[in-house]
Every structure is written in C-alpha cells, then in structure tokens.
Design a protein around this motif. Sequence first.
Motif, PDB file in Angstrom:
ATOM      1  N   ARG A   1       1.016  38.905 -73.097  1.00 34.30           N
ATOM      2  CA  ARG A   1       1.463  39.514 -71.790  1.00 34.30           C
ATOM      3  C   ARG A   1       3.514  39.993 -71.554  1.00 34.30           C
ATOM      4  NH1 ARG A   1       3.327  35.262 -67.271  1.00 34.30           N
ATOM      5  NH2 ARG A   1       3.598  33.394 -68.291  1.00 34.30           N
ATOM      6  N   HIS A   2       3.616  39.870 -70.966  1.00 33.82           N
ATOM      7  CA  HIS A   2       4.821  40.191 -71.047  1.00 33.82           C
ATOM      8  C   HIS A   2       6.382  40.324 -69.996  1.00 33.82           C
ATOM      9  CE1 HIS A   2       3.956  43.438 -73.763  1.00 33.82           C
ATOM     10  NE2 HIS A   2       5.290  43.629 -74.295  1.00 33.82           N
ATOM     11  N   ARG A   3       6.758  38.976 -70.127  1.00 36.92           N
ATOM     12  CA  ARG A   3       7.812  38.125 -68.555  1.00 36.92           C
ATOM     13  C   ARG A   3       8.735  39.175 -68.199  1.00 36.92           C
ATOM     14  NH1 ARG A   3       7.381  32.176 -69.623  1.00 36.92           N
ATOM     15  NH2 ARG A   3      10.101  32.545 -70.488  1.00 36.92           N
TER      16      ARG A   3
ATOM     17  N   LEU B   1      11.048  47.876 -68.031  1.00 36.30           N
ATOM     18  CA  LEU B   1       9.537  47.946 -68.032  1.00 36.30           C
ATOM     19  C   LEU B   1       8.994  48.649 -67.266  1.00 36.30           C
ATOM     20  CD1 LEU B   1       9.481  43.477 -67.452  1.00 36.30           C
ATOM     21  CD2 LEU B   1       9.198  44.663 -69.185  1.00 36.30           C
TER      22      LEU B   1
ATOM     23  N   TYR C   1       3.644  43.373 -66.438  1.00 35.75           N
ATOM     24  CA  TYR C   1       3.940  42.044 -66.609  1.00 35.75           C
ATOM     25  C   TYR C   1       4.215  41.923 -65.434  1.00 35.75           C
ATOM     26  CZ  TYR C   1       8.164  44.992 -64.393  1.00 35.75           C
ATOM     27  OH  TYR C   1       8.704  45.852 -62.767  1.00 35.75           O
ATOM     28  N   GLU C   2       4.807  40.256 -65.483  1.00 38.19           N
ATOM     29  CA  GLU C   2       4.860  39.172 -65.070  1.00 38.19           C
ATOM     30  C   GLU C   2       5.938  38.609 -64.506  1.00 38.19           C
ATOM     31  OE1 GLU C   2       1.799  36.315 -65.797  1.00 38.19           O
ATOM     32  OE2 GLU C   2       0.291  37.999 -66.077  1.00 38.19           O
TER      33      GLU C   2
ATOM     34  N   ILE D   1      13.177  39.650 -70.686  1.00 34.80           N
ATOM     35  CA  ILE D   1      11.838  40.504 -70.841  1.00 34.80           C
ATOM     36  C   ILE D   1      11.106  39.666 -72.139  1.00 34.80           C
ATOM     37  CG2 ILE D   1      10.620  41.997 -72.202  1.00 34.80           C
ATOM     38  CD1 ILE D   1      12.362  43.883 -70.455  1.00 34.80           C
TER      39      ILE D   1
END
Length: 411
Positions: free
Chosen positions: A186-188, A216, A223-224, A237
């Motif tokens: 995942r991308h945070r 993003l 993303y979260e 990120i």
Amino acid sequence: MTVNAEKTVDHRRLGRALDLFDTDPLIGAGLPYWLPDGAVVRHALEEYVREAERRAGYRHVYSPVLGKRELYEISGHWSHYAEDMFPPMEVGGEQFVMRPSLCPHHAVIFRSRPHSYRELPLRMAELGGMYRSELSGVLGGLTRVRAIQLNDAHIFCTLDQVADEAAAALGLIREAHAAMGVRPVRHRLSLPGPGGKYVAAPEKWERSIALLREVLDASGLDYEEAEGEAAFYGPKIDVQVADPAGRESTLSTVQIDFHQPERFDLRYTGADGARHRPVMIHRSVVGSVERAVAHLVEHHAGAFPAWLAPLQLAVLPVSGDQCGAAAELAGRAAAHGLRAEVLAPDHGSLGARIRASRLVPYQAVVGAEEAADGRVSVRLRDGRRLGPLPAAELVDRVARAVAAHTTELWD
C-alpha cells in the motif's frame, strides 16, 4: 551458494545461511557486517540506484557522517529527534554528533553556492551513512540497525515544480521496485498526530499535505492516511512492503519540506532578480540498503533477480576433461561483466553440484560433446532446460538480461 533444505523466509536465518551477512558481539548489536556474497548484492543494488538517479538528472555528492551539534540544532533534529541520536563527542572544545539524517548536510551544500532559478530543480543524491541510537530490544537482522546506508536525495525546487518532481520521484520508485521484483502492499500518506514532536508551523503543514494529496491523486494510486507517521518537519508518502508474516515496513518515501529551507535560510535568485526560498523534497528510492536487502532475501527466498544474484552463472563440467572448456566459458562471461564460477567435479557429482547451485539463475553444463563443438546445455533456475546453445550466445543472452535489470530469466 547453498542453504539448508528446510526453507525459511526469515532473512536473519536465510541471510546467514546464504553467507550474506552476520553479526558479532565484539562489533555490537545492530551493526551487521557484510560477507562477500552480501556485498555483491548490496553493490549491485547501489549501482543500479546511482545509475537510475543519474539518468533522471540527479547529481551525486559525498558528505561527512559527523556534524557539529549546532548543525542539528539549526535543522531541528536536536530538539525533535535527540533521543534517537548518539550522544555528542567532545573534540577540541566542540561537540560533534553522528548524523541521524543526511538532509542537513545537503542543505548546507546547497547553501554553499549561489543558485539561479535556471538551475532548478536541483536534484542532489547520495548513498551515505547515518546512525540511529536504537534500543537493543528493537534491533533485528538488517531491518532495524544502528548504522544505516541510506539511498537519499533532496530536490531543491520552486513551488510550481513540487508536484511534478514528487510525481517523478514516485515514478523512479515504481521502476526500481519492478526491477527488484518487489510489490508494495500500500501507499500511505503519513500525517502528524497528537502528542508527537512536530515542527509548529500549521500553514506549512497544510500546504505540504495538500501538495502530497495532489500528487497521489494525480498518480492514480490508492492510498491511506495515517496520523502520527509524519517526519517531525513534514508529511510524507510512504511506500509500504510486507514480510512473509504480514508485518509492514516502509521501503521508499517522498517528503515535502518547507521547514529546513527556512531554518538554513536557503535562497535562489528568481527571474525577477529577487531572492526566493526553494522548497526541499526528500525522497528515497529504495530506502536503506539494509532494509531493502532484508526484504529482497525474504521476498525471493534467496533466489534473487539475475542482476542482483551473487553468482549469476554456474558452469558445471561433467568431468575433469571439460574443466578447460568450462574455465574458458567462465572467463568469457566475466569479460562481459557477469559473475560466473566453475563448479568442478571435485565439488561433488553433477547432480550434487546442480542442487548446490539451485539458487543461481543460470547453470551451464559442459559435457564431452558440448566441449568439442563449443556448446553448453543450459538450465534455468525456474526448471527450464535449454540448448545445447553456442557458448557465445548463452553469454550474450545472459548479459542482456542482467543489463536490462529484469526479473525475467530468458527473453
């Protein structure tokens, strides 16, 4: 390169079984040393990143691993991060600190020369050492260490350039992960949280967060958002990966920083002739070399992509009579930049040698017939058998695959 038949995906055990790295109480916890095969993997990864950065317009620098305490007071590390730093050393009446980050040095390097808007974006990169005073209870293998080799870079740019530069950094990260065979989970978007030691500059935080959200959203990545995960000077990120047990860690990052350009009074001359403040983007393509290799060991279970493999081509003469032809093939491969080795009959039976080199991407078996006409029988790590092929063709095909930094063994 051999490993016990019992498979494990814990890099601490597998990395030692593969003779990649080890530790010693006399050196200390969290301070692993790299054995020759591990040094090969590390070097290949570092060279890949340097070349990818060079092609993307980065200029590389070197900076000291020490700095005066005052440097980190200016950057904000001393007031926000001192508990994670090694204590100062007194030298000649001055206090010096092992750096916990490369960004203050890069800010000073930028400040050391006048800059025009025509030079921006200025992309400055370094593979450099930094040091964290981690508690012994959280140290483990290569994932949490006290001496870190970081693939770091800082982009000094105008506000109008920030979104494009951050997006380009994400693109560079995606390319590297594809070459490594890594798939992020995942991308945070890492934001400040309550109770943390963050720089008190609400307007700068809002602007940075808005810019990263824009990047993003434009990238199309899911993303979260996560509170409490930001750097002390700004949001970031985080590109998250997971180990076989599902534990997440951050491998790559992109950060926007309005704080340090102000603290170091960074300036450039604009088209209007006036002095302007640049924005500083922090980005790391593969993060720390230690954590990246740990993830690669576990993700590939030691069967690295060919360009990263400590040994790329194992040459296996069937009997002693073919050792000369095998040595010639290994020499040809080495001349093409490949890591090749002859596993002679005194290493065991042919079957035993094939099993011992099962993690090697390419195996070339040289029997009497092959030696006579300059051919080899080729075995790929994935079980495919090719050939017999002319020795020159094999070397050329393998060299092309390695140079392409692909996860595919054969095109």
